[in-house]
Design a protein around this motif. Structure first.
Motif, mmCIF file in Angstrom:
data_model
loop_
_atom_site.group_PDB
_atom_site.id
_atom_site.type_symbol
_atom_site.label_atom_id
_atom_site.label_comp_id
_atom_site.label_asym_id
_atom_site.label_seq_id
_atom_site.Cartn_x
_atom_site.Cartn_y
_atom_site.Cartn_z
ATOM 1 N N LEU A 1 -83.578 20.195 -45.576
ATOM 2 C CA LEU A 1 -82.320 20.706 -46.133
ATOM 3 C C LEU A 1 -81.602 19.632 -46.964
ATOM 4 C CD1 LEU A 1 -80.291 23.068 -46.175
ATOM 5 C CD2 LEU A 1 -79.185 21.975 -44.218
ATOM 6 N N ILE A 2 -81.371 18.458 -46.371
ATOM 7 C CA ILE A 2 -80.594 17.435 -47.087
ATOM 8 C C ILE A 2 -81.440 16.782 -48.195
ATOM 9 C CG2 ILE A 2 -79.247 15.306 -46.839
ATOM 10 C CD1 ILE A 2 -78.083 17.796 -45.351
ATOM 11 N N GLY A 3 -82.676 16.389 -47.836
ATOM 12 C CA GLY A 3 -83.546 15.751 -48.833
ATOM 13 C C GLY A 3 -83.810 16.688 -50.004
ATOM 14 N N SER B 1 -91.951 12.248 -48.807
ATOM 15 C CA SER B 1 -92.757 12.596 -47.629
ATOM 16 C C SER B 1 -92.039 13.628 -46.778
ATOM 17 C CB SER B 1 -93.021 11.327 -46.808
ATOM 18 O OG SER B 1 -93.651 11.662 -45.609
ATOM 19 N N ASN B 2 -92.819 14.547 -46.185
ATOM 20 C CA ASN B 2 -92.308 15.346 -45.072
ATOM 21 C C ASN B 2 -93.224 15.055 -43.888
ATOM 22 O OD1 ASN B 2 -94.624 16.907 -45.559
ATOM 23 N ND2 ASN B 2 -93.475 18.424 -46.752
ATOM 24 N N THR C 1 -99.378 12.655 -44.021
ATOM 25 C CA THR C 1 -98.278 11.709 -43.804
ATOM 26 C C THR C 1 -98.627 10.626 -42.793
ATOM 27 O OG1 THR C 1 -96.582 13.294 -44.345
ATOM 28 C CG2 THR C 1 -95.918 11.518 -42.890
ATOM 29 N N LEU D 1 -96.151 7.347 -41.796
ATOM 30 C CA LEU D 1 -94.984 6.532 -42.164
ATOM 31 C C LEU D 1 -95.332 5.060 -42.357
ATOM 32 C CD1 LEU D 1 -91.718 7.680 -40.406
ATOM 33 C CD2 LEU D 1 -92.071 7.129 -42.792
ATOM 34 N N SER E 1 -84.462 13.361 -39.256
ATOM 35 C CA SER E 1 -83.674 13.074 -38.052
ATOM 36 C C SER E 1 -84.605 12.359 -37.077
ATOM 37 C CB SER E 1 -83.113 14.370 -37.471
ATOM 38 O OG SER E 1 -84.161 15.305 -37.312
HETATM 39 N N1 LIG Z 1 -76.691 19.035 -42.184
HETATM 40 C C1 LIG Z 1 -75.671 18.237 -42.352
HETATM 41 O O1 LIG Z 1 -74.566 18.658 -42.689
HETATM 42 C C2 LIG Z 1 -75.828 16.789 -42.130
HETATM 43 C C3 LIG Z 1 -77.035 16.235 -41.777
HETATM 44 N N2 LIG Z 1 -77.171 14.899 -41.561
HETATM 45 C C4 LIG Z 1 -78.442 14.339 -41.201
HETATM 46 O O2 LIG Z 1 -79.398 14.561 -42.200
HETATM 47 C C5 LIG Z 1 -80.705 14.446 -41.685
HETATM 48 C C6 LIG Z 1 -81.588 15.547 -42.242
HETATM 49 O O3 LIG Z 1 -81.133 16.783 -41.805
HETATM 50 P P1 LIG Z 1 -81.772 18.126 -42.382
HETATM 51 O O4 LIG Z 1 -82.107 17.977 -43.789
HETATM 52 O O5 LIG Z 1 -80.864 19.205 -41.970
HETATM 53 O O6 LIG Z 1 -83.114 18.216 -41.534
HETATM 54 P P2 LIG Z 1 -84.400 19.112 -41.856
HETATM 55 O O7 LIG Z 1 -85.047 19.378 -40.543
HETATM 56 O O8 LIG Z 1 -84.066 20.254 -42.733
HETATM 57 O O9 LIG Z 1 -85.301 18.138 -42.692
HETATM 58 C C7 LIG Z 1 -85.884 17.008 -42.157
HETATM 59 C C8 LIG Z 1 -86.997 16.569 -43.064
HETATM 60 O O10 LIG Z 1 -87.548 15.367 -42.552
HETATM 61 C C9 LIG Z 1 -88.950 15.523 -42.456
HETATM 62 N N3 LIG Z 1 -89.389 14.636 -41.406
HETATM 63 C C10 LIG Z 1 -89.001 14.589 -40.125
HETATM 64 N N4 LIG Z 1 -89.616 13.609 -39.482
HETATM 65 C C11 LIG Z 1 -90.418 12.990 -40.369
HETATM 66 C C12 LIG Z 1 -91.338 11.904 -40.309
HETATM 67 N N5 LIG Z 1 -91.523 11.232 -39.208
HETATM 68 N N6 LIG Z 1 -92.001 11.563 -41.442
HETATM 69 C C13 LIG Z 1 -91.809 12.242 -42.585
HETATM 70 N N7 LIG Z 1 -90.960 13.268 -42.684
HETATM 71 C C14 LIG Z 1 -90.281 13.646 -41.607
HETATM 72 C C15 LIG Z 1 -89.168 16.981 -42.215
HETATM 73 O O11 LIG Z 1 -90.481 17.343 -42.579
HETATM 74 P P3 LIG Z 1 -91.028 18.863 -42.385
HETATM 75 O O12 LIG Z 1 -90.432 19.634 -43.516
HETATM 76 O O13 LIG Z 1 -92.489 18.695 -42.499
HETATM 77 O O14 LIG Z 1 -90.533 19.294 -41.041
HETATM 78 C C16 LIG Z 1 -88.132 17.544 -43.148
HETATM 79 O O15 LIG Z 1 -88.641 17.539 -44.485
HETATM 80 C C17 LIG Z 1 -80.528 14.459 -40.167
HETATM 81 O O16 LIG Z 1 -80.682 13.151 -39.669
HETATM 82 C C18 LIG Z 1 -79.090 14.915 -39.975
HETATM 83 O O17 LIG Z 1 -78.497 14.385 -38.817
HETATM 84 C C19 LIG Z 1 -76.104 14.057 -41.739
HETATM 85 C C20 LIG Z 1 -74.902 14.532 -42.125
HETATM 86 C C21 LIG Z 1 -74.647 15.939 -42.342
#
Ligand SMILES: NC(=O)C1=CN([C@@H]2O[C@H](COP(=O)(O)OP(=O)(O)OC[C@H]3O[C@@H](n4cnc5c(N)ncnc54)[C@H](OP(=O)(O)O)[C@@H]3O)[C@@H](O)[C@H]2O)C=CC1
Ligand SMILES: N[C@@H](CC=O)C(=O)O
Ligand code: NA
Length: 818
Positions: A475-477, A505-506, A533, A535, A557
């Motif tokens: 979502l954020i990325g 990366s995801n 992937t 890391l 996260s």
């Molecule tokens: N939502 C909000 O309003 C806010 C969010 N945050 C923080 O932002 C961060 C992201 O949140 P959000 O975007 O909602 O989360 P999502 O679950 O939507 O996205 C997380 C992304 O990280 C990837 N990912 C997770 N672990 C790994 C790993 N070990 N290696 C590579 N990729 C990885 C996931 O891959 P895959 O797609 O394959 O699952 C996914 O693409 C969190 O830490 C959250 O606390 C901070 C402030 C506000």
């Protein structure tokens, strides 16, 4: 009068010679009085050397090699001279090859190739190219004459690099040119002794020929026609943003060429410079381009420096010892010993303590230099006055060059600062007192990164690049990438900034591409080209790529990712993250990250850890830096819980409001983190640390709002089911508050070193009463904001506001890097 010189690639093929001919014709049509100097056809000189060596080693294959060279010349004759005139040119070319064949036969018989013979063999390159081109011009009706420079340029008998006798040469040139009004086509590079033995003029030899002739004839200008767009601000193969320097002084050109800029070899242009003749470096393959003007004083400088050049591979020799302090003659002996052995020194540096002298040389001379110096200083070494000679390899030199340095302060500050911010260690440095050049010795592995980073800060009207490596494209990325996509044009045009997505990366796939992943293509590219992937591999590759201005953006996260932050910061790569895990781990971990970033001169930014895009961390850091003291923090720090308590009413079920919060992107990837208070606890913990209270996570008191069954749910789905089961419990909370005319608020506080997170009911007088949507509100009571606290309020969760907070952190790194 003008002298035009065409280099090897300009006369390398029938096609390029056609262009050369039209350049000459255009000059003649304009009524210009010109003389023309030619190099050998591109690659021919090297081939002739190779052929000579083959012959000397008895390898008869040289005959075949020679045939290939001959055929190249024949092809030009066939391509550019009409049939009527061809046969006489063929005969003349064949004649020269026969003569060369005889010489080579002699070499192969006696198995010896002296420098003198090699000069003679090499001379055929220029004699052939010039002969052919003269004939082409004549076949077009131009009154051209072949001029063998051996008749006019005389040198001593130092073969390979003859020393010109200017008195005789200048006289001969004037006499020769006075005799005829025809266009003189002069062989570059070659000369002869007074006795008529062929010599050559060494490196940049054809430029030298043009310079000697131009100076003797007092030409108005000399045009060096080559295969690039003039002299560039840096080597374009190493710095993609390099651009042509329109005007450069002789002195600057000299400095740049000394440090590896190969376009022209200014020392060979000394005769022309002495007569103050303007030199133009032009491109045969881009004739309309203005090129570079080399003059006594350059015009209109836009930048503090003029160019950057480098030597890829040098060795640094260090000689040190307490016995050197205050002892006269050490450096004299040192450099005399090197000079007696023909070892040229590229850079010298001695600190005023006189405890050590270091200098750089070509690495191929390193061992020899050690032996020479160990011998020279054997007595001092034996009694311990000199510790010994140490040699470091795998180093490069970068020189920034420009007369503008004299007038502007801060040039060296800027240079060292950009190197520092990119984690590039400076091993040695030197600045001449002419203030024309500052040189730094760095590790060879940092060369490309350093050149690009330096170019970026000194030539700021050119677009700079920030290299982003984004892990987590959920979502954020994903939203961040979308925002970058929308801003690409604005950033390029208004900020001269290119955000280069160099890695993504995801959890499933990763893709690294230093050339950039376009933000509108990332989904397809990561799917099609991504690899599984890992890391550690991602981070390793990032460090290996060693790109300048690199930023790691963690939008996951993930709980374990923090270990890589250390590695990255340590490698001088800045980190930006909304992920709260790193800063809410142990206090020592938190401190360690701050320290590493500070020590490495890079940034670790996490504004979105608290209140998403709201300026909370930055505000605290500003107040702390300016000496304010925090007395109390009271805050609503969960966008999710704020939304829930603002939307929860008699007609909706609690679980459904939580579902809505999730759908709106307010919750953590796992909403139990929000509802359990864990997310708010992390935030107040981070705020406490930021204001100087060294709390650990266990010290935060969380008053639970969830009933046990919800707390124990072991999956997100069952969590929602349990909330449905407990709907009357949540409804009860709301009804009780409403009965008192109050609202439910999940409030975090920090006072007297104690942090507490609890659900409270607030009445209409409370400043937290009137909130809506996902609003966060943070109230800081400090020594300066005592009577009326500083309050920050606004949406504190959601994809757009969070991604834009991450974006702002990235932009602040871009400003920091300059
Ligand atoms: N939502 C909000 O309003 C806010 C969010 N945050 C923080 O932002 C961060 C992201 O949140 P959000 O975007 O909602 O989360 P999502 O679950 O939507 O996205 C997380 C992304 O990280 C990837 N990912 C997770 N672990 C790994 C790993 N070990 N290696 C590579 N990729 C990885 C996931 O891959 P895959 O797609 O394959 O699952 C996914 O693409 C969190 O830490 C959250 O606390 C901070 C402030 C506000
Ligand atoms: N899940 C969090 C998002 C911001 O950190 C919240 O609801 O506040
Ligand atoms: Na924030």
């Amino acid at each position: 009068m003008k002298v035009l010189k065409f280099g090897g690639t300009s006369v390398g093929s029938a096609d390029s010679i056609r262009t050369v001919i039209s350049i000459i014709e255009n000059n003649l049509e304009r009524g210009e009085h010109i003389a023309v100097v030619f190099s050998a056809m591109g690659g021919v000189t090297n081939k002739l050397i190779e052929i000579g060596k083959m012959a000397a080693s008895g390898n008869t294959e040289y005959i075949e090699f020679l045939k290939v060279v001959e055929e190249r010349h024949f092809a030009v004759v066939r391509g550019l001279i009409n049939v009527k005139h061809q046969s006489s040119t063929f005969a003349a070319v064949r004649g020269l090859f026969n003569e060369l064949g005889d010489i080579l036969k002699g070499v192969s018989w006696i198995r010896e190739l002296s420098d003198r013979t090699l000069d003679l063999i090499m001379s055929f390159g220029e004699r052939l190219s010039t002969l052919v081109i003269t004939e082409i011009l004549r076949s077009k009706g131009i009154n051209a004459e072949f001029c063998d420079a051996r008749q006019i340029i005389h040198t001593n008998a130092t073969y390979g690099m003859g020393d010109v006798n200017f008195e005789v040469t200048n006289h001969q040139i004037l006499e020769y040119f006075a005799k005829s009004t025809a266009l003189q086509c002069v062989t570059g590079f070659i000369a002869s002794t007074a006795e008529g033995i062929t010599t050559t003029l060494g490196r940049g030899g054809s430029d030298y020929t043009a310079s000697i002739i131009g100076a003797a004839l007092e030409a108005d200008s000399i045009e060096i026609w080559t295969d690039v767009d003039g002299m560039m601000t840096a080597d374009p193969r190493k710095v993609a943003n390099a651009f042509t320097i329109p005007s450069i002084s002789y002195a600057e050109a000299m400095e740049l060429s000394h440090f590896g800029a190969k376009v022209i070899y200014p020392p060979s242009l000394q005769p022309a410079f002495a007569k103050n003749i303007t030199l133009k470096v032009l491109n045969t393959f881009n004739v309309d381009f203005e090129g570079t003007y080399v003059q006594k004083a350059a015009n209109g400088k836009e930048y503090a420096i003029t160019g950057i050049s480098s030597i890829d591979e040098i060795a640094l020799v260090n000689i040190q010892g307490s016995g050197m302090i205050g002892v006269a003659g050490i450096s004299g002996r040192l450099f005399t010993a090197l000079s007696n052995n023909s070892i040229s020194v590229i850079l010298i540096s001695q600190a005023s303590s006189e405890h050590s002298i270091c200098f750089s040389i070509d690495p191929k001379n390193a061992q020899k230099a050690r032996e020479i110096l160990e011998k020279e200083f054997s007595a001092e070494i034996a009694i311990g006055h000199i510790d010994g000679i140490s040699i470091e390899k795998n180093l490069s030199i970068i020189a920034i060059v420009g007369e503008g340095m004299k007038k502007s302060t801060g040039v060296s500050g800027k240079l060292f600062s950009v190197l520092g911010k990119n984690g590039i260690n400076v091993v040695a440095t030197a600045q001449g007192s002419s203030e024309l050049n500052i040189s730094v010795v760095i590790s060879k592995s940092d060369l490309s990164k350093a050149l690009n980073a330096i170019h970026g800060v000194f030539f700021q009207s050119e677009t700079r690049s920030l290299n982003l490596f984004i892990v987590g494209v959920g979502l954020i990325g994903g939203t961040l990438l979308e925002q970058i996509r929308n801003q690409t044009g604005y950033l390029r045009e208004e900020k001269l900034l290119n955000l280069n997505i160099a890695g993504l990366s995801n959890t499933k796939k990763m893709l690294l591409d230093p050339d950039g992943i376009k933000p509108d293509q990332w989904r397809d590219r990561i799917n099609d080209e991504g690899v599984k992937t890992s890391l550690p591999a991602f981070v390793q590759r990032m460090i290996e790529l060693n790109l300048p201005n690199s930023v790691f953006v963690d939008c996951t996260s993930d709980k374990d990712i923090v270990q890589y932050y250390h590695m990255l910061l340590d490698a001088s790569i800045s980190v930006v993250t909304p992920n709260k895990v790193a800063n809410s781990g142990s206090y020592s971990e938190y401190l360690a990250l701050q320290r590493t970033a500070l020590q490495r001169g890079v940034k670790f930014l996490y504004e979105t850890n608290v209140g998403a895009g709201l300026p909370i961390i930055n505000t605290i850091q500003g107040l702390m830096a300016s000496g304010d003291k925090f007395l109390k923090i009271e805050a609503i720090l969960s966008g999710t819980l704020s939304y829930i308590f603002n939307s929860f009413g008699p007609s909706v079920r609690f679980a459904d409001v939580v579902r809505e919060a999730k759908a709106k992107g307010f919750t953590e990837p796992d909403p139990r983190e929000d509802l359990s208070g864990a997310d708010v606890a992390r935030k107040i913990l981070i705020l406490a640390r930021e204001v100087g209270v060294p709390l650990e996570a266990e010290e935060i008191t969380i008053a639970q709002i969830l009933p046990d069954n919800c707390l124990k749910a072991n999956s997100v789905d069952s969590f929602f089911e349990e909330m449905e089961v407990s709907d009357s419990f949540f409804a009860g909370l709301r009804e009780n508050a409403e009965a008192e005319g109050k609202k439910l608020r999940y409030i975090a506080s920090l006072e007297n070193g104690k942090a507490l997170v609890q659900l409270q009911t607030v009445d209409a007088q409370h400043p937290f009463y009137t909130l809506s949507g996902s609003d966060n509100i943070i109230s800081f009571t400090t020594e300066r904001y005592k009577d009326r606290p500083l309050v920050i309020k606004g949406p504190g969760a959601g994809a757009e506001v969070t991604a834009s907070g991450v974006f702002a952190d990235i932009m602040s790194i871009s400003s920091y890097l300059g």
